[in-house]
Design a protein around this motif. Structure first.
Motif, PDB file in Angstrom:
ATOM      1  N   UNK A   1     -36.956 -23.012  -7.390  1.00 46.52           N
ATOM      2  CA  UNK A   1     -36.413 -23.956  -6.905  1.00 46.52           C
ATOM      3  C   UNK A   1     -35.433 -24.845  -7.936  1.00 46.52           C
ATOM      4  N   UNK A   2     -36.015 -25.083  -9.074  1.00 43.61           N
ATOM      5  CA  UNK A   2     -35.231 -25.463 -10.190  1.00 43.61           C
ATOM      6  C   UNK A   2     -33.828 -24.841 -10.477  1.00 43.61           C
ATOM      7  N   UNK A   3     -33.871 -23.512 -10.573  1.00 41.96           N
ATOM      8  CA  UNK A   3     -32.722 -22.751 -10.738  1.00 41.96           C
ATOM      9  C   UNK A   3     -31.682 -22.816  -9.656  1.00 41.96           C
ATOM     10  N   UNK A   4     -32.179 -22.724  -8.298  1.00 42.25           N
ATOM     11  CA  UNK A   4     -31.106 -22.829  -7.327  1.00 42.25           C
ATOM     12  C   UNK A   4     -30.512 -24.421  -7.117  1.00 42.25           C
ATOM     13  N   UNK A   5     -31.348 -25.325  -7.644  1.00 47.67           N
ATOM     14  CA  UNK A   5     -30.746 -26.745  -7.450  1.00 47.67           C
ATOM     15  C   UNK A   5     -29.762 -26.707  -8.622  1.00 47.67           C
TER      16      UNK A   5
END
Length: 71
Positions: A1-5
Motif C-alpha cells: 500500500x505504501x508503494x502504491x500511495x
C-alpha cells in the motif's frame, strides 16, 4: 500500500498519467493467493504469470477504455 500511495503522489498533477490498481483482480482482501481458480498466479516474487495475465484482458480493457481518448 505504501508503494502504491507513493506512485499516486508522484504522478499527481500529470494529466497524461493514469494509475490503475488491479490488485482486486488477483487478491482476495488481504491475501493474494498463489493459485486462483486452479491457475498459478505468480511467476516469481514480482510478476504474475503469463497464463494468469491473459485471463485479465477483459477487465483490463474495461478499465483502460475510459482513459483512452476517442480518435
Amino acid at each position: 500500500e505504501g508503494v502504491f500511495q507513493a506512485e499516486k503522489e508522484a504522478t499527481s498533477g500529470l494529466s497524461h498519467v493514469h494509475i490503475l490498481d488491479l490488485t482486486d483482480l488477483f487478491c482476495d482482501g488481504a491475501v493474494c493467493p498463489p493459485i486462483k481458480d486452479g491457475m498459478i498466479v505468480y511467476s516469481d516474487d514480482n510478476h504474475i504469470s503469463e497464463a494468469f495475465s491473459l485471463t485479465l484482458t477483459h477487465q483490463l480493457s474495461e478499465r483502460l477504455e475510459p482513459l483512452v481518448p476517442d480518435h
